[in-house]
Motif scaffolding. Sequence first.
Motif, short mmCIF file in Angstrom:
data_model
loop_
_atom_site.label_atom_id
_atom_site.label_comp_id
_atom_site.label_asym_id
_atom_site.label_seq_id
_atom_site.Cartn_x
_atom_site.Cartn_y
_atom_site.Cartn_z
N ARG A 37 0.81 -1.20 0.00
CA ARG A 37 0.00 0.00 0.00
C ARG A 37 0.86 1.26 0.00
NH1 ARG A 37 -4.16 0.83 4.85
NH2 ARG A 37 -2.20 1.06 5.96
N SER A 38 2.04 1.21 0.66
CA SER A 38 2.87 2.40 0.76
C SER A 38 3.79 2.58 -0.43
CB SER A 38 3.69 2.35 2.05
OG SER A 38 4.57 1.24 2.02
N THR A 39 4.06 1.50 -1.17
CA THR A 39 5.01 1.62 -2.27
C THR A 39 4.36 1.48 -3.63
OG1 THR A 39 5.50 -0.75 -2.14
CG2 THR A 39 6.90 0.73 -0.84
N GLY A 40 3.16 0.93 -3.70
CA GLY A 40 2.54 0.68 -4.99
C GLY A 40 1.40 1.64 -5.30
N LEU A 41 1.51 2.90 -4.88
CA LEU A 41 0.43 3.85 -5.10
C LEU A 41 0.41 4.32 -6.55
CD1 LEU A 41 0.78 6.11 -1.92
CD2 LEU A 41 -0.61 4.08 -2.24
N GLU A 85 8.00 8.14 7.53
CA GLU A 85 8.92 7.64 6.51
C GLU A 85 8.15 7.11 5.30
OE1 GLU A 85 9.01 6.86 9.67
OE2 GLU A 85 10.88 7.80 10.34
N ASP A 86 7.08 6.34 5.54
CA ASP A 86 6.28 5.83 4.43
C ASP A 86 5.62 6.97 3.66
OD1 ASP A 86 6.94 3.24 4.97
OD2 ASP A 86 5.08 2.74 6.02
N PHE A 87 5.12 7.96 4.39
CA PHE A 87 4.47 9.09 3.73
C PHE A 87 5.45 9.88 2.88
CE2 PHE A 87 3.73 13.72 4.11
CZ PHE A 87 2.71 13.82 3.18
N LEU A 88 6.63 10.18 3.43
CA LEU A 88 7.62 10.96 2.69
C LEU A 88 8.10 10.22 1.45
CD1 LEU A 88 9.68 12.43 5.66
CD2 LEU A 88 8.15 13.69 4.12
N ALA A 89 8.25 8.90 1.57
CA ALA A 89 8.66 8.11 0.41
C ALA A 89 7.60 8.15 -0.68
CB ALA A 89 8.95 6.67 0.84
N ALA A 102 11.73 17.04 9.27
CA ALA A 102 12.01 16.80 10.68
C ALA A 102 10.71 16.54 11.43
CB ALA A 102 12.74 17.99 11.29
N GLU A 103 10.82 15.84 12.55
CA GLU A 103 9.64 15.47 13.33
C GLU A 103 8.84 16.70 13.77
OE1 GLU A 103 6.94 12.95 15.17
OE2 GLU A 103 8.63 12.41 13.88
N ASP A 104 9.54 17.79 14.12
CA ASP A 104 8.82 18.96 14.61
C ASP A 104 8.11 19.73 13.50
OD1 ASP A 104 11.09 19.84 13.38
OD2 ASP A 104 11.69 21.25 14.94
N ARG A 105 8.33 19.34 12.24
CA ARG A 105 7.65 20.00 11.13
C ARG A 105 6.37 19.28 10.74
NH1 ARG A 105 10.68 23.69 11.89
NH2 ARG A 105 8.69 24.35 12.75
N LEU A 106 6.06 18.16 11.41
CA LEU A 106 4.83 17.45 11.11
C LEU A 106 3.60 18.21 11.59
CD1 LEU A 106 5.81 13.75 11.92
CD2 LEU A 106 5.51 14.80 9.68
N GLY A 107 3.82 19.35 12.24
CA GLY A 107 2.71 20.19 12.66
C GLY A 107 2.20 21.09 11.55
N MET A 108 2.84 21.06 10.38
CA MET A 108 2.35 21.86 9.26
C MET A 108 1.09 21.24 8.69
SD MET A 108 4.84 21.04 5.98
CE MET A 108 6.21 21.94 6.65
N THR A 109 0.34 22.02 7.95
CA THR A 109 -0.90 21.51 7.37
C THR A 109 -0.60 20.79 6.05
OG1 THR A 109 -1.34 23.51 6.07
CG2 THR A 109 -2.15 23.47 8.35
#
Length: 214
Positions: A37-41, A85-89, A102-109
């Motif tokens: 599901r994460s690699t075959g989109l 990691e799966d999302f960024l890939a 970075a982890e602290d940037r996951l607060g962005m929309t």
Amino acid sequence: MRTWLLPLALAGVLVLALAAWVAFRPRAEGARRTRRRSTGLTAAPAGASDADRVAWVLGKLTGTPPRRIPRDGVLRDVLGRVSAEDFLAAAGREFRTELTLAEDRLGMTVAQFAAYAAHVRRGRRKPRTGGRKRSPRTTGDVLDRLEAPLLALASELGLRRDWDLEQARRHVTKEYLRWNARIHLAAREEERASVQARLEAIGRLREALAPARR
């Protein structure tokens, strides 16, 4: 030793092996389904906006219809159990560029991440010219030179590529003052440290937008 004990022992071993295989098989198949599901989109529909493309990736990873992914939703909340990691890939494959965050940037929309991905893609496609670098004239010139952490912050703060540097600096200064007011309201030490780190990052971004010294 009685001869009938050996077949009985072998039968017991086979039963235990079969039980272990049955117990672990669903977990392994589930992991394989997650990887597929994460690699075959499939790619987002042609003509989709950058925000729609991010929503498409998030929808496929989380099982939510892309149209129901809120563009102003916080990325960390929308991801849920999906790893960053799966999302960024997956997003990197959609935008055809390598994305880090970075982890602290996951607060962005979702919309802010779409702007970040577009900035990264454009900066890496821009041809590198040799010789002396010219001074940046627009905000886009500065964005193309920023490292990923500051570029993510610039995207989160809403900097636009077509702004002149003075307009961008005014915008960043307003954000700095807004966050500076928060540090006096922070009740816990951890919260104050987080706000202070944010202020320092905004300060570095403001310095990057300053005109080059002659």
